[in-house]
Enzyme design. Structure first.
Site, mmCIF file in Angstrom:
data_model
loop_
_atom_site.group_PDB
_atom_site.id
_atom_site.type_symbol
_atom_site.label_atom_id
_atom_site.label_comp_id
_atom_site.label_asym_id
_atom_site.label_seq_id
_atom_site.Cartn_x
_atom_site.Cartn_y
_atom_site.Cartn_z
ATOM 1 N N CYS A 86 0.829 -1.216 0.000
ATOM 2 C CA CYS A 86 0.000 0.000 0.000
ATOM 3 C C CYS A 86 0.861 1.262 0.000
ATOM 4 O O CYS A 86 1.455 1.593 -1.007
ATOM 5 C CB CYS A 86 -0.993 -0.035 1.170
ATOM 6 S SG CYS A 86 -2.432 -1.039 0.790
ATOM 7 N N HIS A 172 -3.446 -5.386 1.279
ATOM 8 C CA HIS A 172 -2.792 -5.846 2.508
ATOM 9 C C HIS A 172 -2.760 -7.379 2.568
ATOM 10 O O HIS A 172 -3.733 -8.004 2.997
ATOM 11 C CB HIS A 172 -3.528 -5.302 3.736
ATOM 12 C CG HIS A 172 -3.300 -3.848 3.966
ATOM 13 N ND1 HIS A 172 -2.204 -3.371 4.642
ATOM 14 C CD2 HIS A 172 -4.019 -2.758 3.591
ATOM 15 C CE1 HIS A 172 -2.258 -2.049 4.686
ATOM 16 N NE2 HIS A 172 -3.342 -1.648 4.047
ATOM 17 N N GLU A 174 -1.178 -9.133 4.666
ATOM 18 C CA GLU A 174 -1.005 -9.584 6.048
ATOM 19 C C GLU A 174 -2.313 -9.812 6.789
ATOM 20 O O GLU A 174 -2.340 -10.489 7.827
ATOM 21 C CB GLU A 174 -0.136 -8.587 6.828
ATOM 22 C CG GLU A 174 -0.776 -7.250 7.130
ATOM 23 C CD GLU A 174 -0.623 -6.229 6.015
ATOM 24 O OE1 GLU A 174 -0.756 -5.026 6.287
ATOM 25 O OE2 GLU A 174 -0.374 -6.635 4.855
#
Length: 513
Positions: A86, A172, A174
């Site tokens: 990002c 994202h 994660e």
């Protein structure tokens, strides 16, 4: 944390994303050590750390805002693989000659991307769901880059410069909302960075023991024993490293759970043959806390008084230079960093006086809670101790909302003991991450027997989690909750109502204060 030369390291640079610790967490789950450092880290420091790869985290800012976070562009010339997430991708694009602009509207939530890459997306479906959260967008990629994923809302969902091994994703990976996020990170760590995944708790113990011995030498250490899992693991680790040079100070501040003090002395003093001094400081703490209702002030007072008690005890000993604490990674993060707003101060990191006479040793401050439990097992601590409920340093002082009194502490202590007993009897200890009772500053009308009552309300907090960074309320069977409620109302004086907290983290924290 200084690692042994042979230790593989993925370096994560922090730009203020609420998810940045999750990146570190996901990589560690692969058996590869990862650390989170400030984005201002120097090139010299990076070279010294010798990471196998660098990840640039997301962040809330625009790359064009005045004073926005940046890095030394020389990072891209180190020959170390880089993955921008990002904000990290937008910054990479800007620094390497591409173009980024403010999007007409913020893209937040799930999106479908189409991929084409034999590196980041190797072995993954061409179409997959990801989690977007950004307000800038890339409109032109730098020279040497290719598009490896797009979506209906952006032509540049992921990019790569395969020759220089520089990658960027606009989502994202994660967070668990991204369908194949762990697989993408694994591809970066294993395929691109060529990590073997050999980080274990056994390795951690060897490295940490050597660090402790080198730093302490022949000097002595005081360890702050609270009775919780974290400080217990720290004490055993230190004892393994320096033996009798360790003196544990167990401060009984009167804010402990039922039976906590005697358990600590029996299990660690006798069981592990440690030198533990038990200090009865109940009156001292209660006097300091009298009339105090603000949670931050309570934490600061408890943290300060802890250190002053240690100072008093240390003055009775010779050659004590170090104070050891069970600070966790999450404690450090929640106390705020350069890029993160303070959520709450942690007593280990936020309440220490500037004139403290000890050097701090915090050997587990790079570990998450589940990693600390694994460490405890590896150190030989019995499972029933390792899996005890997490207990904050301020103790019941932050589970009594508002001003603390002896009567209120007794209500929390007894109700919490009932909750823990029922959870244990129902076999739910391993299913629920954390569970405890709190006493809000609320009284309500009730009827007990033939009489009207106006008594306290007890709150039950029970959550499921993996690492403590996020959590959800536990779906405990209604019959179990009814059993807990009935016992608390009938067995604990001055309680006529029990409520169950059904809030996740975020927006709430796990503790109420």
């Amino acid at each position: 944390m200084e690692m042994a030369k042979e230790q593989e390291l993925i370096l994560v640079l922090d730009f203020g994303s609420q998810y940045n610790q999750l990146i570190t967490r996901r990589i560690r789950e692969m058996g590869v050590y990862s650390e989170l450092h400030d984005h201002e880290i120097s090139i010299g420091e990076i070279k010294k750390m010798n990471p196998k790869g660098i990840i640039l985290s997301g962040g809330p800012n625009s790359v064009y805002e005045e004073g926005s976070f940046t890095i030394d562009p020389e990072i891209y010339n180190l020959g170390i693989p880089v993955l921008g997430i990002c904000y990290g991708m937008q910054l990479t694009t800007k620094l390497l000659g591409g173009k980024v602009e403010r999007a007409n509207e913020r893209e937040y939530g799930k999106a479908i991307i189409n991929t084409k890459s034999d590196e980041l997306f190797a072995g993954l479906p061409a179409e997959q769901t990801v989690w977007m959260s950004h307000s800038d967008k890339v409109i032109e990629i730098p020279e040497g880059f290719e598009v490896i994923a797009d979506s209906p809302s952006t032509d540049y969902a992921a990019i790569e410069d395969k020759k220089r091994r520089i990658y960027g994703v606009q989502f994202h990976p994660e967070v668990r909302h991204t369908e194949y996020g762990n697989d993408l990170l694994n591809n970066f760590v294993r395929r691109v960075c060529d990590c073997k995944g050999q980080w274990t708790m056994e390795n951690f113990i060897e490295i940490e023991i050597e660090k402790i011995r080198q730093r302490v030498g022949d000097r002595r250490v005081l360890c702050a024993m609270s009775g919780g899992v974290d400080s217990s693991v720290v004490a055993v680790l230190l004892h393994k490293a320096i033996g009798d040079q360790l003196t544990c100070i167990f401060v009984d501040h009167g804010l402990l759970r039922k039976g906590e003090g005697d358990m600590v002395m029996e299990q660690f003093g006798e069981g592990f043959n440690m030198n533990i001094i038990r200090v009865n400081a109940k009156d001292r703490f209660m006097n300091k806390l009298k009339g105090v209702s603000d949670p931050e002030q309570k934490r600061k007072i408890i943290g300060n008084e802890f250190v002053y008690v240690f100072d008093d005890e240390a003055s009775k000993l010779k050659g004590v230079d170090f104070l050891a604490q069970g600070t966790l990674y999450t404690d450090v993060i929640e106390s705020g960093t350069k890029t993160a707003q303070t959520i709450k101060s942690h007593h280990n990191v936020g309440g220490l006086p500037e004139d403290m006479e000890f050097e701090l040793i915090e050997p587990i401050n790079t570990l998450f809670k589940d990693e600390v439990r694994k460490l405890g097992i590896e150190l030989g601590i019995p499972e029933h101790l390792v899996w005890r409920q997490p207990f904050p340093g301020p103790g019941l002082g932050i589970r009594v909302l508002g001003e603390i009194t002896e009567d209120k502490l007794e209500i929390v202590r007894e109700s919490d003991a009932i909750l823990r007993q029922v959870i244990r009897e129902e076999g739910l200890e391993r299913e629920i991450w954390q569970y405890f009772t709190v006493l809000p500053n609320i009284q309500s009308v009730g009827v007990m027997g033939d009489y009207r009552t106006y008594d306290h309300t007890v709150g039950i907090r029970a959550v499921t989690s993996i690492d403590g960074m996020t959590s959800d309320f536990a779906r405990i069977d209604w019959e179990v909750l009814q059993k807990i409620s009935s016992r608390i109302v009938n067995e604990v004086d001055h309680v006529n109502r029990v409520v169950y907290d059904i809030t996740s983290k975020p927006p709430s924290t796990i503790e109420w204060e």
